[in-house]
Design a protein around this motif. Structure first.
Motif, short mmCIF file in Angstrom:
data_model
loop_
_atom_site.label_atom_id
_atom_site.label_comp_id
_atom_site.label_asym_id
_atom_site.label_seq_id
_atom_site.Cartn_x
_atom_site.Cartn_y
_atom_site.Cartn_z
N CYS A 179 0.82 -1.20 0.00
CA CYS A 179 0.00 0.00 0.00
C CYS A 179 0.86 1.25 0.00
N GLY A 186 3.45 0.03 -11.85
CA GLY A 186 2.08 0.27 -12.26
C GLY A 186 1.38 -0.92 -12.87
N ARG A 234 3.86 6.59 -5.16
CA ARG A 234 3.81 6.85 -6.60
C ARG A 234 2.74 7.88 -6.98
N HIS A 246 -4.18 3.93 -7.27
CA HIS A 246 -3.69 4.37 -8.58
C HIS A 246 -2.95 5.69 -8.43
N VAL A 280 3.99 -2.93 -8.12
CA VAL A 280 3.25 -1.72 -7.74
C VAL A 280 3.97 -0.49 -8.27
N SER A 286 2.36 2.15 -3.24
CA SER A 286 1.45 2.85 -4.16
C SER A 286 1.27 4.31 -3.73
N LEU A 322 -4.16 -0.84 -2.95
CA LEU A 322 -3.15 -0.20 -3.77
C LEU A 322 -3.83 0.92 -4.54
#
Length: 276
Positions: A19, A138, A25, A98, A135, A22, A96
């Motif tokens: 988690c 992507g 990012r 986006h 992760v 993500s 996770l």
């Protein structure tokens, strides 16, 4: 406007690390991250500290209480009460998000509005295959990978992968006849609006605490807005040994009563008192 991402966790270090990978990012980072920890052991504290050391660009705080069973609402209230942010985004530590997730919640942020989305669920086999490298690259959000891993099971799930340009997905969100029921793993609201209803009801354990919270927000005049097709997240599979069907049934009846009554304050929230 200061933003904080609040993620809840309990003794799930591997999902938490995925988690957080993500979160790192995000196209738009929150001003701070709060890990709301419902009584995990020292491994979780070590994981949070390691992530914070690797990412000094975003302050990370770890809010913890002792393990007394499932008390997610209690630790969320502690995180809300101690936050210095104006706008709070809520996720669970087993999802996770986006790269566009935080940016989309911020784009739609308005006083007297909460936003809420949905989940793309992985099964146990797909969950076991996910790595931090996947992760970071992507891959877990790519439509082909999700289809190969049995996560796209209906048209609604396919739409959560954002197959069309953003204006089209936005149109589908605002026209979709879906109840504005808050999903605690994908939600956001202004802290002021949350304090007005006294946060989460701490008397509710597993089963509907987020829905009850959302119903009271609506009763207080806060409008619900869906982001189910423009703020995707992937949910990692896990057992739910704490689920109690009878308690869930009682909570559903409670939520129905709250929707009818118009009541928005809980005396068992952040402040332990009746409505002012």
């Amino acid at each position: 406007m200061r933003t904080e991402l609040i993620l809840s966790t309990y003794n799930s270090v591997r999902p938490l690390l995925l988690c957080l990978a993500s979160v790192a990012r995000q196209d738009v980072r929150p001003h701070s991250i709060c890990v709301a920890d419902d009584g995990s052991g020292p491994e979780t504290a070590a994981a949070v500290a390691a992530f914070a050391a690797r990412h000094p660009e975003v302050p990370v705080r770890h809010v913890w209480h002792e393990d007394r069973g499932f008390e997610k609402n209690v630790i969320l209230n502690r995180a809300i009460a101690s936050s210095e942010a104006d706008f709070l985004v809520f996720i669970d530590g087993d999802v996770l998000i986006h790269p566009c997730f935080v940016a989309r919640h911020l784009e739609l942020a308005r006083p007297r509005r909460f936003c809420t989305g949905s989940l793309i669920r992985l099964d146990a086999e797909a969950t076991a295959s996910v790595t931090e490298e996947m992760v970071a690259a992507g891959l877990v959000f790519e439509r082909a990978w999700l289809r190969e891993n049995r996560a796209i099971d209906r048209i609604g799930t396919w739409l959560k992968t954002m197959p069309f340009p953003k204006p089209v997905m936005n149109f589908l969100e605002v026209t979709s006849p879906v109840q504005k029921a808050l999903c605690g793993a994908n939600a956001s609201a202004f802290r002021e609006d949350i304090l007005r209803i006294n946060g989460y009801d701490e008397g509710i354990k597993y089963g509907g605490g987020d829905k009850e919270f959302g119903a009271r927000l609506i009763n207080s005049g806060v409008e619900g807005r869906h982001v189910r097709f423009t703020a995707p997240l992937v949910h990692l599979d896990h057992p739910r040994g704490y689920a109690d069907p009878e308690r869930i049934r009682r909570h559903k009846a409670m939520i129905a009563e709250i929707r009818k009554s118009g009541r928005f304050w809980t005396p068992d929230g952040i402040a332990k008192r009746n409505a002012p």
